[in-house]
Motif scaffolding. Structure first.
Motif, PDB file in Angstrom:
ATOM      1  N   GLU A   1       0.847  -1.187   0.000  1.00 60.58           N
ATOM      2  CA  GLU A   1       0.000   0.000   0.000  1.00 60.58           C
ATOM      3  C   GLU A   1       0.886   1.241   0.000  1.00 60.58           C
ATOM      4  O   GLU A   1       1.942   1.258   0.640  1.00 60.58           O
ATOM      5  N   VAL A   2       0.434   2.269  -0.725  1.00 59.43           N
ATOM      6  CA  VAL A   2       1.173   3.529  -0.748  1.00 59.43           C
ATOM      7  C   VAL A   2       0.697   4.388   0.424  1.00 59.43           C
ATOM      8  O   VAL A   2      -0.493   4.699   0.537  1.00 59.43           O
ATOM      9  N   PHE A   3       1.604   4.764   1.288  1.00 57.34           N
ATOM     10  CA  PHE A   3       1.254   5.646   2.396  1.00 57.34           C
ATOM     11  C   PHE A   3       2.474   6.488   2.748  1.00 57.34           C
ATOM     12  O   PHE A   3       3.583   6.253   2.259  1.00 57.34           O
ATOM     13  N   ASN A   4       2.256   7.480   3.592  1.00 56.54           N
ATOM     14  CA  ASN A   4       3.313   8.406   4.002  1.00 56.54           C
ATOM     15  C   ASN A   4       3.915   9.157   2.820  1.00 56.54           C
ATOM     16  O   ASN A   4       5.104   9.479   2.810  1.00 56.54           O
ATOM     17  N   GLN A   5       3.104   9.396   1.809  1.00 55.57           N
ATOM     18  CA  GLN A   5       3.467  10.302   0.719  1.00 55.57           C
ATOM     19  C   GLN A   5       2.553  11.524   0.801  1.00 55.57           C
ATOM     20  O   GLN A   5       1.374  11.404   1.149  1.00 55.57           O
ATOM     21  N   ALA A   6       3.088  12.683   0.521  1.00 55.88           N
ATOM     22  CA  ALA A   6       2.264  13.889   0.533  1.00 55.88           C
ATOM     23  C   ALA A   6       1.192  13.792  -0.541  1.00 55.88           C
ATOM     24  O   ALA A   6       1.453  13.286  -1.636  1.00 55.88           O
TER      25      ALA A   6
END
Length: 555
Positions: A13-18
Protein backbone atom coordinates in the motif's frame (compact mmCIF):
# COMPACT_ATOMS: atom_id res chain seq x y z
CA UNK A 1 -5.49 -32.08 -6.70
CA UNK A 2 -6.40 -28.79 -4.97
CA UNK A 3 -5.81 -25.59 -6.96
CA UNK A 4 -3.71 -22.85 -5.34
CA UNK A 5 -5.40 -19.47 -5.43
CA UNK A 6 -3.36 -16.73 -7.11
CA UNK A 7 -1.96 -14.12 -4.76
CA UNK A 8 -2.67 -11.26 -7.18
CA UNK A 9 -0.41 -8.33 -8.01
CA UNK A 10 -0.79 -6.08 -4.99
CA UNK A 11 2.58 -6.00 -3.25
CA UNK A 12 2.07 -3.03 -0.92
CA UNK A 13 0.00 0.00 0.00
CA UNK A 14 1.17 3.53 -0.75
CA UNK A 15 1.25 5.65 2.40
CA UNK A 16 3.31 8.41 4.00
CA UNK A 17 3.47 10.30 0.72
CA UNK A 18 2.26 13.89 0.53
CA UNK A 19 -1.04 14.28 -1.30
CA UNK A 20 -0.99 16.22 -4.61
CA UNK A 21 -0.68 19.93 -3.99
CA UNK A 22 -3.61 21.04 -6.14
CA UNK A 23 -6.63 23.20 -5.48
CA UNK A 24 -4.62 25.67 -3.39
CA UNK A 25 -5.30 29.35 -4.01
CA UNK A 26 -1.74 30.51 -4.59
CA UNK A 27 -2.63 34.11 -3.80
CA UNK A 28 -4.59 33.84 -0.57
CA UNK A 29 -2.18 31.17 0.73
CA UNK A 30 0.76 33.59 0.35
CA UNK A 31 0.31 35.91 3.33
CA UNK A 32 3.37 38.12 2.65
CA UNK A 33 2.08 38.72 -0.88
CA UNK A 34 -1.46 39.52 0.25
CA UNK A 35 -0.17 41.93 2.90
CA UNK A 36 2.19 43.62 0.45
CA UNK A 37 -0.55 44.15 -2.13
CA UNK A 38 -2.62 45.92 0.52
CA UNK A 39 0.32 47.88 1.91
CA UNK A 40 1.26 49.31 -1.46
CA UNK A 41 -2.17 50.59 -2.52
CA UNK A 42 -3.39 47.70 -4.67
CA UNK A 43 -6.29 46.50 -2.54
CA UNK A 44 -8.54 47.26 -5.50
CA UNK A 45 -6.92 44.29 -7.31
CA UNK A 46 -7.66 41.70 -4.62
CA UNK A 47 -10.59 40.15 -6.47
CA UNK A 48 -8.73 39.54 -9.71
CA UNK A 49 -5.60 38.36 -7.91
CA UNK A 50 -7.72 35.88 -5.98
CA UNK A 51 -9.09 34.63 -9.30
CA UNK A 52 -5.56 34.26 -10.67
CA UNK A 53 -4.43 32.49 -7.51
CA UNK A 54 -7.27 30.02 -7.86
CA UNK A 55 -6.57 29.47 -11.57
CA UNK A 56 -2.85 28.75 -11.27
CA UNK A 57 -3.50 26.41 -8.34
CA UNK A 58 -5.74 24.11 -10.34
CA UNK A 59 -4.64 20.67 -11.39
CA UNK A 60 -5.28 21.51 -15.04
CA UNK A 61 -3.06 24.61 -14.99
CA UNK A 62 -0.26 22.71 -13.28
CA UNK A 63 -0.59 19.93 -15.85
CA UNK A 64 -0.36 22.50 -18.64
CA UNK A 65 2.84 23.82 -17.03
CA UNK A 66 4.28 20.33 -17.09
CA UNK A 67 3.26 19.72 -20.70
CA UNK A 68 4.69 23.04 -21.87
CA UNK A 69 8.06 22.13 -20.38
CA UNK A 70 8.24 18.47 -21.40
CA UNK A 71 6.86 18.74 -24.93
CA UNK A 72 9.14 21.58 -25.84
CA UNK A 73 8.92 24.07 -28.74
CA UNK A 74 10.07 22.83 -32.14
CA UNK A 75 11.55 24.88 -34.96
CA UNK A 76 9.94 24.51 -38.40
CA UNK A 77 12.27 26.00 -41.01
CA UNK A 78 10.28 24.99 -44.13
CA UNK A 79 6.88 23.63 -44.97
CA UNK A 80 6.50 20.30 -46.74
CA UNK A 81 6.69 21.99 -50.13
CA UNK A 82 10.04 23.60 -49.38
CA UNK A 83 8.80 27.11 -48.63
CA UNK A 84 10.65 28.96 -45.89
CA UNK A 85 8.48 29.24 -42.74
CA UNK A 86 10.69 30.22 -39.80
CA UNK A 87 8.06 29.19 -37.28
CA UNK A 88 8.19 27.71 -33.82
CA UNK A 89 5.51 25.23 -32.85
CA UNK A 90 4.48 25.16 -29.19
CA UNK A 91 2.35 22.65 -27.36
CA UNK A 92 -1.23 23.91 -26.95
CA UNK A 93 -0.66 23.99 -23.19
CA UNK A 94 1.80 26.86 -23.66
CA UNK A 95 -0.78 28.83 -25.62
CA UNK A 96 -3.38 28.26 -22.90
CA UNK A 97 -1.00 29.51 -20.23
CA UNK A 98 0.13 32.65 -22.01
CA UNK A 99 -3.43 33.43 -23.11
CA UNK A 100 -4.52 33.33 -19.46
CA UNK A 101 -1.67 35.61 -18.41
CA UNK A 102 -2.60 38.13 -21.12
CA UNK A 103 -6.29 37.92 -20.25
CA UNK A 104 -5.51 38.87 -16.65
CA UNK A 105 -3.19 41.72 -17.65
CA UNK A 106 0.09 40.25 -16.42
CA UNK A 107 1.71 41.97 -19.41
CA UNK A 108 0.60 45.61 -19.71
CA UNK A 109 -2.17 46.28 -17.18
CA UNK A 110 0.01 48.74 -15.23
CA UNK A 111 0.40 50.89 -18.36
CA UNK A 112 -3.20 50.58 -19.53
CA UNK A 113 -4.58 51.66 -16.13
CA UNK A 114 -1.82 53.70 -14.43
CA UNK A 115 -3.25 54.31 -10.97
CA UNK A 116 -1.56 54.01 -7.54
CA UNK A 117 -0.63 50.39 -6.96
CA UNK A 118 -0.95 49.45 -10.64
CA UNK A 119 2.57 48.03 -10.84
CA UNK A 120 2.05 46.24 -7.53
CA UNK A 121 -1.06 44.48 -8.85
CA UNK A 122 0.68 43.66 -12.10
CA UNK A 123 3.75 42.35 -10.24
CA UNK A 124 1.56 40.10 -8.07
CA UNK A 125 -0.27 38.71 -11.11
CA UNK A 126 3.01 38.20 -12.97
CA UNK A 127 4.52 36.35 -10.00
CA UNK A 128 1.48 34.11 -9.55
CA UNK A 129 1.64 32.94 -13.16
CA UNK A 130 5.45 32.64 -13.11
CA UNK A 131 5.35 30.64 -9.89
CA UNK A 132 3.74 27.74 -11.71
CA UNK A 133 5.06 28.21 -15.27
CA UNK A 134 8.02 30.57 -15.65
CA UNK A 135 8.86 30.18 -19.35
CA UNK A 136 5.93 32.17 -20.71
CA UNK A 137 6.88 35.04 -18.39
CA UNK A 138 9.71 36.00 -20.78
CA UNK A 139 7.49 37.36 -23.58
CA UNK A 140 5.02 38.66 -20.99
CA UNK A 141 7.86 40.64 -19.41
CA UNK A 142 9.22 41.96 -22.70
CA UNK A 143 5.74 43.07 -23.76
CA UNK A 144 5.38 45.01 -20.51
CA UNK A 145 8.85 46.49 -20.84
CA UNK A 146 8.65 47.75 -24.42
CA UNK A 147 5.91 50.25 -23.55
CA UNK A 148 8.10 52.99 -21.97
CA UNK A 149 10.63 52.83 -24.81
CA UNK A 150 7.91 53.39 -27.39
CA UNK A 151 6.04 55.95 -25.31
CA UNK A 152 9.04 58.12 -24.59
CA UNK A 153 10.87 57.96 -27.89
CA UNK A 154 8.39 57.31 -30.68
CA UNK A 155 4.95 58.99 -30.57
CA UNK A 156 3.99 57.81 -34.05
CA UNK A 157 4.79 54.16 -33.37
CA UNK A 158 3.15 54.45 -29.97
CA UNK A 159 -0.11 55.57 -31.53
CA UNK A 160 -0.14 52.46 -33.69
CA UNK A 161 1.27 49.84 -31.32
CA UNK A 162 0.23 50.77 -27.78
CA UNK A 163 -3.47 49.93 -28.23
CA UNK A 164 -2.35 46.54 -29.53
CA UNK A 165 0.01 46.04 -26.60
CA UNK A 166 -2.77 46.87 -24.14
CA UNK A 167 -5.07 44.24 -25.64
CA UNK A 168 -6.21 41.37 -23.43
CA UNK A 169 -6.53 38.85 -26.26
CA UNK A 170 -3.94 36.39 -27.55
CA UNK A 171 -3.41 34.85 -30.97
CA UNK A 172 -0.18 32.93 -31.49
CA UNK A 173 -0.35 32.84 -35.30
CA UNK A 174 1.93 34.81 -37.60
CA UNK A 175 -0.64 37.17 -39.09
CA UNK A 176 -0.85 40.93 -39.57
CA UNK A 177 -0.59 42.62 -36.16
CA UNK A 178 -3.64 44.74 -36.87
CA UNK A 179 -5.75 41.58 -37.19
CA UNK A 180 -4.89 40.37 -33.70
CA UNK A 181 -6.75 41.00 -30.40
CA UNK A 182 -3.41 41.84 -28.80
CA UNK A 183 0.31 41.58 -29.52
CA UNK A 184 3.45 40.38 -27.76
CA UNK A 185 6.96 41.79 -28.02
CA UNK A 186 10.53 40.63 -27.73
CA UNK A 187 13.95 42.18 -28.06
CA UNK A 188 17.24 41.18 -29.61
CA UNK A 189 20.42 42.99 -28.63
CA UNK A 190 23.30 40.54 -28.26
CA UNK A 191 25.50 39.07 -30.97
CA UNK A 192 28.03 36.24 -31.09
CA UNK A 193 31.10 38.40 -30.71
CA UNK A 194 29.90 40.70 -27.94
CA UNK A 195 27.21 39.33 -25.66
CA UNK A 196 26.49 42.01 -23.06
CA UNK A 197 29.01 44.28 -24.81
CA UNK A 198 26.50 45.46 -27.41
CA UNK A 199 28.91 48.11 -28.68
CA UNK A 200 30.73 45.23 -30.38
CA UNK A 201 27.64 44.58 -32.54
CA UNK A 202 27.97 44.44 -36.32
CA UNK A 203 24.32 44.33 -37.49
CA UNK A 204 23.70 47.35 -39.70
CA UNK A 205 20.69 49.37 -40.80
CA UNK A 206 20.33 51.58 -43.88
CA UNK A 207 17.45 53.95 -44.62
CA UNK A 208 14.84 53.22 -47.25
CA UNK A 209 13.04 55.78 -49.39
CA UNK A 210 9.71 55.18 -47.61
CA UNK A 211 11.01 56.11 -44.15
CA UNK A 212 11.64 52.55 -43.02
CA UNK A 213 15.05 50.96 -42.59
CA UNK A 214 16.60 47.71 -43.77
CA UNK A 215 18.53 45.67 -41.22
CA UNK A 216 21.19 43.10 -42.07
CA UNK A 217 23.09 40.97 -39.58
CA UNK A 218 22.42 38.46 -36.82
CA UNK A 219 21.37 38.14 -33.18
CA UNK A 220 22.72 35.44 -30.91
CA UNK A 221 19.82 35.35 -28.42
CA UNK A 222 16.29 36.14 -29.50
CA UNK A 223 13.71 34.68 -27.15
CA UNK A 224 10.04 34.21 -28.02
CA UNK A 225 10.70 34.47 -31.78
CA UNK A 226 6.99 34.09 -32.58
CA UNK A 227 6.29 37.46 -30.99
CA UNK A 228 4.68 40.16 -33.11
CA UNK A 229 7.40 42.76 -32.78
CA UNK A 230 10.94 43.22 -31.48
CA UNK A 231 13.20 46.03 -30.42
CA UNK A 232 16.54 45.41 -32.13
CA UNK A 233 19.83 47.30 -32.04
CA UNK A 234 21.71 47.97 -35.28
CA UNK A 235 24.53 50.27 -36.40
CA UNK A 236 23.69 53.33 -38.47
CA UNK A 237 25.91 55.86 -40.15
CA UNK A 238 26.31 59.07 -38.15
CA UNK A 239 28.37 62.20 -38.85
CA UNK A 240 30.96 60.95 -36.36
CA UNK A 241 30.92 57.36 -37.65
CA UNK A 242 28.68 54.39 -36.94
CA UNK A 243 26.60 54.19 -33.77
CA UNK A 244 23.86 51.93 -32.45
CA UNK A 245 20.26 52.83 -33.15
CA UNK A 246 17.09 51.13 -31.97
CA UNK A 247 14.47 49.71 -34.31
CA UNK A 248 11.02 48.20 -34.01
CA UNK A 249 11.05 45.13 -36.24
CA UNK A 250 7.62 43.60 -36.93
CA UNK A 251 7.51 39.85 -37.44
CA UNK A 252 4.69 40.34 -39.95
CA UNK A 253 4.19 43.58 -41.85
CA UNK A 254 0.93 45.53 -41.80
CA UNK A 255 -0.23 44.04 -45.11
CA UNK A 256 0.25 40.50 -43.81
CA UNK A 257 3.58 39.91 -45.57
CA UNK A 258 6.13 38.13 -43.44
CA UNK A 259 9.21 40.17 -42.66
CA UNK A 260 12.62 38.60 -43.26
CA UNK A 261 13.32 36.95 -39.92
CA UNK A 262 15.38 33.82 -40.40
CA UNK A 263 15.54 31.55 -37.40
CA UNK A 264 18.75 29.53 -37.52
CA UNK A 265 18.10 27.22 -34.60
CA UNK A 266 16.64 27.08 -31.10
CA UNK A 267 18.92 27.14 -28.07
CA UNK A 268 19.15 23.94 -26.04
CA UNK A 269 18.98 25.60 -22.63
CA UNK A 270 19.54 24.29 -19.14
CA UNK A 271 16.01 25.27 -18.17
CA UNK A 272 13.30 27.64 -19.34
CA UNK A 273 12.27 24.88 -21.72
CA UNK A 274 8.79 26.12 -22.59
CA UNK A 275 10.17 29.42 -23.87
CA UNK A 276 11.86 29.16 -27.25
CA UNK A 277 15.12 31.10 -27.52
CA UNK A 278 16.60 31.37 -30.97
CA UNK A 279 19.47 32.55 -33.11
CA UNK A 280 18.27 34.73 -35.97
CA UNK A 281 19.57 36.36 -39.13
CA UNK A 282 18.26 39.57 -40.67
CA UNK A 283 18.69 40.22 -44.40
CA UNK A 284 17.10 43.43 -45.59
CA UNK A 285 14.62 43.11 -42.74
CA UNK A 286 12.19 46.03 -42.44
CA UNK A 287 12.49 48.08 -39.26
CA UNK A 288 11.18 51.38 -37.90
CA UNK A 289 13.51 53.76 -36.09
CA UNK A 290 12.71 54.25 -32.40
CA UNK A 291 14.25 57.34 -30.85
CA UNK A 292 17.13 59.34 -32.26
CA UNK A 293 19.63 57.77 -34.66
CA UNK A 294 22.79 56.76 -32.88
CA UNK A 295 21.05 56.73 -29.47
CA UNK A 296 19.95 53.12 -29.50
CA UNK A 297 21.33 52.10 -26.11
CA UNK A 298 19.70 55.11 -24.46
CA UNK A 299 16.42 54.22 -26.15
CA UNK A 300 16.34 50.55 -25.24
CA UNK A 301 17.76 50.92 -21.71
CA UNK A 302 14.35 51.60 -20.15
CA UNK A 303 13.10 48.34 -21.60
CA UNK A 304 16.15 46.62 -20.15
CA UNK A 305 15.53 48.22 -16.75
CA UNK A 306 11.96 46.93 -16.68
CA UNK A 307 12.93 43.42 -17.70
CA UNK A 308 15.57 43.44 -14.97
CA UNK A 309 12.84 44.25 -12.48
CA UNK A 310 10.80 41.37 -13.86
CA UNK A 311 13.81 39.11 -13.26
CA UNK A 312 13.48 40.07 -9.59
CA UNK A 313 9.79 39.15 -9.75
CA UNK A 314 10.62 35.89 -11.51
CA UNK A 315 13.20 34.84 -8.91
CA UNK A 316 10.79 35.80 -6.14
CA UNK A 317 8.08 33.70 -7.75
CA UNK A 318 10.50 30.80 -7.90
CA UNK A 319 11.33 31.18 -4.23
CA UNK A 320 7.65 31.12 -3.40
CA UNK A 321 7.15 27.91 -5.38
CA UNK A 322 10.17 26.36 -3.67
CA UNK A 323 8.83 27.24 -0.22
CA UNK A 324 5.27 26.17 -1.01
CA UNK A 325 6.26 22.80 -2.44
CA UNK A 326 8.86 21.97 0.20
CA UNK A 327 6.59 22.96 3.09
CA UNK A 328 3.77 20.91 1.62
CA UNK A 329 6.03 17.88 1.60
CA UNK A 330 7.52 18.25 5.07
CA UNK A 331 4.12 18.93 6.61
CA UNK A 332 2.74 15.66 5.19
CA UNK A 333 5.73 13.35 5.40
CA UNK A 334 6.94 11.50 8.53
CA UNK A 335 10.34 10.00 9.31
CA UNK A 336 12.02 8.69 12.44
CA UNK A 337 8.92 9.00 14.53
CA UNK A 338 7.79 12.54 13.67
CA UNK A 339 6.46 14.67 10.86
CA UNK A 340 9.41 16.16 9.00
CA UNK A 341 8.44 19.73 9.80
CA UNK A 342 8.67 18.84 13.51
CA UNK A 343 12.22 17.54 13.17
CA UNK A 344 14.36 20.44 14.48
CA UNK A 345 16.92 20.39 11.66
CA UNK A 346 14.18 20.45 9.03
CA UNK A 347 12.23 23.10 10.91
CA UNK A 348 15.24 25.41 10.77
CA UNK A 349 15.82 24.85 7.04
CA UNK A 350 12.16 25.36 6.18
CA UNK A 351 11.94 28.53 8.24
CA UNK A 352 15.11 29.94 6.67
CA UNK A 353 13.78 29.25 3.17
CA UNK A 354 10.57 31.03 4.16
CA UNK A 355 12.54 34.03 5.47
CA UNK A 356 14.38 34.34 2.15
CA UNK A 357 11.12 34.17 0.23
CA UNK A 358 9.44 36.78 2.40
CA UNK A 359 12.40 39.15 2.13
CA UNK A 360 12.35 38.82 -1.65
CA UNK A 361 8.59 39.37 -1.78
CA UNK A 362 8.81 42.47 0.39
CA UNK A 363 11.57 43.90 -1.82
CA UNK A 364 9.82 43.09 -5.08
CA UNK A 365 6.57 44.79 -4.07
CA UNK A 366 8.35 47.86 -2.69
CA UNK A 367 10.13 48.22 -6.02
CA UNK A 368 6.87 47.73 -7.89
CA UNK A 369 5.27 50.63 -6.00
CA UNK A 370 8.28 52.82 -6.80
CA UNK A 371 7.62 52.22 -10.51
CA UNK A 372 4.05 53.53 -10.47
CA UNK A 373 3.10 56.60 -12.46
CA UNK A 374 2.83 58.77 -9.33
CA UNK A 375 6.49 58.23 -8.38
CA UNK A 376 8.23 61.49 -7.49
CA UNK A 377 11.87 62.29 -8.15
CA UNK A 378 13.03 60.65 -4.92
CA UNK A 379 11.17 57.44 -5.75
CA UNK A 380 12.66 57.42 -9.24
CA UNK A 381 16.15 57.89 -7.83
CA UNK A 382 15.55 55.12 -5.31
CA UNK A 383 14.29 52.65 -7.88
CA UNK A 384 17.21 53.32 -10.23
CA UNK A 385 19.70 51.98 -7.70
CA UNK A 386 17.46 49.59 -5.76
CA UNK A 387 16.37 47.67 -8.87
CA UNK A 388 19.99 46.91 -9.78
CA UNK A 389 20.82 45.97 -6.19
CA UNK A 390 17.80 43.66 -5.94
CA UNK A 391 18.43 42.12 -9.34
CA UNK A 392 21.98 41.27 -8.28
CA UNK A 393 21.11 39.73 -4.91
CA UNK A 394 17.69 38.13 -5.21
CA UNK A 395 18.40 36.52 -8.57
CA UNK A 396 21.75 35.25 -7.31
CA UNK A 397 20.13 33.73 -4.20
CA UNK A 398 17.51 31.93 -6.26
CA UNK A 399 19.43 28.84 -7.47
CA UNK A 400 20.76 27.80 -4.06
CA UNK A 401 17.37 28.48 -2.49
CA UNK A 402 15.77 26.17 -5.06
CA UNK A 403 18.35 23.47 -4.37
CA UNK A 404 17.76 23.53 -0.61
CA UNK A 405 14.01 23.32 -1.16
CA UNK A 406 14.49 20.43 -3.58
CA UNK A 407 16.56 18.60 -0.97
CA UNK A 408 13.66 18.84 1.48
CA UNK A 409 11.78 16.43 -0.80
CA UNK A 410 14.65 13.96 -0.83
CA UNK A 411 14.69 11.66 -3.86
CA UNK A 412 11.27 12.90 -4.99
CA UNK A 413 12.68 16.39 -5.37
CA UNK A 414 15.36 15.20 -7.76
CA UNK A 415 12.86 13.67 -10.19
CA UNK A 416 11.13 15.49 -13.00
CA UNK A 417 7.78 14.22 -11.69
CA UNK A 418 7.89 16.98 -9.07
CA UNK A 419 8.18 20.68 -9.97
CA UNK A 420 11.28 21.58 -7.96
CA UNK A 421 13.70 19.84 -10.32
CA UNK A 422 12.37 22.11 -13.06
CA UNK A 423 12.57 25.11 -10.75
CA UNK A 424 16.20 24.31 -9.88
CA UNK A 425 17.07 24.44 -13.58
CA UNK A 426 14.98 27.57 -14.03
CA UNK A 427 16.31 29.88 -11.34
CA UNK A 428 19.77 30.58 -12.86
CA UNK A 429 18.22 32.19 -15.94
CA UNK A 430 16.98 35.17 -13.93
CA UNK A 431 20.53 35.78 -12.72
CA UNK A 432 21.95 35.53 -16.25
CA UNK A 433 19.36 37.31 -18.39
CA UNK A 434 19.38 41.10 -18.64
CA UNK A 435 22.85 41.22 -17.11
CA UNK A 436 24.66 38.53 -15.14
CA UNK A 437 26.16 39.16 -11.70
CA UNK A 438 29.20 41.19 -12.74
CA UNK A 439 27.24 43.26 -15.24
CA UNK A 440 24.66 44.18 -12.63
CA UNK A 441 27.24 44.86 -9.91
CA UNK A 442 28.97 47.24 -12.31
CA UNK A 443 25.61 48.85 -13.05
CA UNK A 444 25.28 49.51 -9.31
CA UNK A 445 28.61 51.34 -9.45
CA UNK A 446 27.52 53.22 -12.56
CA UNK A 447 24.32 54.40 -10.93
CA UNK A 448 26.17 55.62 -7.84
CA UNK A 449 28.70 57.51 -9.95
CA UNK A 450 26.40 59.05 -12.54
CA UNK A 451 23.33 59.55 -10.38
CA UNK A 452 24.52 60.34 -6.85
CA UNK A 453 20.98 61.29 -5.90
CA UNK A 454 20.16 57.58 -6.16
CA UNK A 455 22.58 56.85 -3.30
CA UNK A 456 20.92 59.47 -1.11
CA UNK A 457 17.45 58.13 -1.92
CA UNK A 458 18.52 54.56 -1.24
CA UNK A 459 20.10 55.51 2.09
CA UNK A 460 16.99 57.47 3.08
CA UNK A 461 14.81 54.44 2.36
CA UNK A 462 16.94 52.27 4.63
CA UNK A 463 17.05 54.95 7.31
CA UNK A 464 13.29 54.68 7.79
CA UNK A 465 14.11 51.69 10.02
CA UNK A 466 16.83 53.47 12.06
CA UNK A 467 16.49 52.84 15.76
CA UNK A 468 14.41 49.69 15.40
CA UNK A 469 17.39 47.34 15.67
CA UNK A 470 20.98 47.77 16.83
CA UNK A 471 22.02 45.12 14.29
CA UNK A 472 20.42 47.06 11.47
CA UNK A 473 21.87 50.40 12.57
CA UNK A 474 25.35 48.87 12.71
CA UNK A 475 24.91 47.35 9.26
CA UNK A 476 23.80 50.64 7.73
CA UNK A 477 26.76 52.39 9.35
CA UNK A 478 29.13 49.82 7.82
CA UNK A 479 27.41 50.19 4.47
CA UNK A 480 27.74 53.98 4.59
CA UNK A 481 31.44 53.68 5.37
CA UNK A 482 31.92 51.20 2.52
CA UNK A 483 30.17 53.52 0.07
CA UNK A 484 32.24 56.48 1.22
CA UNK A 485 35.44 54.47 0.78
CA UNK A 486 34.26 53.23 -2.62
CA UNK A 487 33.95 56.82 -3.81
CA UNK A 488 37.67 57.35 -3.21
CA UNK A 489 38.82 54.34 -5.25
CA UNK A 490 39.85 54.30 -8.88
CA UNK A 491 37.71 52.35 -11.35
CA UNK A 492 39.78 49.16 -11.11
CA UNK A 493 39.76 48.99 -7.33
CA UNK A 494 36.06 49.86 -7.23
CA UNK A 495 35.25 46.91 -9.47
CA UNK A 496 36.94 44.54 -7.01
CA UNK A 497 34.49 45.74 -4.37
CA UNK A 498 31.37 45.92 -6.52
CA UNK A 499 29.85 42.56 -5.60
CA UNK A 500 30.39 42.95 -1.87
CA UNK A 501 28.88 46.42 -1.90
CA UNK A 502 25.84 45.31 -3.88
CA UNK A 503 25.24 42.39 -1.50
CA UNK A 504 25.55 44.63 1.55
CA UNK A 505 23.10 47.14 0.10
CA UNK A 506 20.60 44.41 -0.77
CA UNK A 507 20.68 42.91 2.72
CA UNK A 508 20.29 46.38 4.18
CA UNK A 509 17.24 47.06 2.04
CA UNK A 510 15.62 43.74 2.91
CA UNK A 511 16.33 44.21 6.61
CA UNK A 512 14.87 47.71 6.60
CA UNK A 513 11.72 46.58 4.81
CA UNK A 514 11.13 43.61 7.12
CA UNK A 515 11.67 45.75 10.22
CA UNK A 516 8.97 48.11 8.98
CA UNK A 517 6.47 45.66 7.53
CA UNK A 518 6.89 42.11 8.85
CA UNK A 519 6.02 40.56 12.23
CA UNK A 520 8.73 41.02 14.85
CA UNK A 521 9.69 37.33 14.81
CA UNK A 522 10.30 37.44 11.06
CA UNK A 523 12.31 40.66 11.08
CA UNK A 524 14.46 39.85 14.10
CA UNK A 525 15.29 36.34 12.89
CA UNK A 526 16.19 37.63 9.44
CA UNK A 527 18.50 40.26 10.89
CA UNK A 528 20.23 37.80 13.22
CA UNK A 529 20.67 35.23 10.43
CA UNK A 530 21.85 37.66 7.75
CA UNK A 531 23.52 40.51 9.68
CA UNK A 532 24.46 39.09 13.07
CA UNK A 533 27.94 38.18 14.27
CA UNK A 534 27.18 34.48 13.81
CA UNK A 535 25.51 34.94 10.44
CA UNK A 536 25.71 32.05 8.01
CA UNK A 537 24.23 32.43 4.55
CA UNK A 538 23.75 28.68 4.30
CA UNK A 539 20.12 27.81 4.95
CA UNK A 540 19.18 26.35 8.32
CA UNK A 541 21.53 28.31 10.58
CA UNK A 542 19.00 30.30 12.59
CA UNK A 543 19.67 31.74 16.06
CA UNK A 544 18.61 30.14 19.31
CA UNK A 545 15.16 31.23 20.44
CA UNK A 546 13.78 31.59 16.91
CA UNK A 547 9.97 31.58 16.83
CA UNK A 548 9.67 29.04 14.03
CA UNK A 549 5.88 28.85 14.13
CA UNK A 550 5.50 32.60 13.66
CA UNK A 551 7.67 32.42 10.54
CA UNK A 552 6.19 29.27 9.01
CA UNK A 553 2.54 30.08 9.67
CA UNK A 554 2.81 32.86 7.08
CA UNK A 555 3.53 30.27 4.39
Amino acid sequence: MTAIAPTGFRTHEVFNQAPPRVGVNEYTANIPLVEGVARYDATWAQRELTEVGSLVGTESFQHDAELANTIVPEFRSHDRYGNRMDEVEYHPAYHRIIAAAVEHGAHTSAWADPRPGANVARAASFMLFAQIEPGHACPISMTHSVVPALSEFSPDLSQLWLPRLYGRGYDGRLIAPGDKPGVLFGMAMTEKQGGSDVRANTTRAVPNSDGTWSLTGHKWFCSAPMSDGFLILALTEQPSGTALSCFLVPRVLEDGTRNVFRIQRLKDKLGNKSNASSEIELDGTVGHLVGEPGRGVRTIIEMVARTRLDCVYGSTAGMRQAVAESLWHVRHRSAFGATLIDQPAMTAVAADLALESEAATSTALRLARAHDADADDTEKAFRRLATAVAKYWICKRGPHHAYEALECLGGNGYTEAFPLARRYREQPVMAVWEGSGNVIALDVLRAMTREPESVAAFDAELAKARGASALFDAHQDRMRSALAELATLDATQAQYRARAVAASMALGLQASLLLRTAPTAVAETFLAARLGDDRDLEYGSLPAGTDFAAILDRH
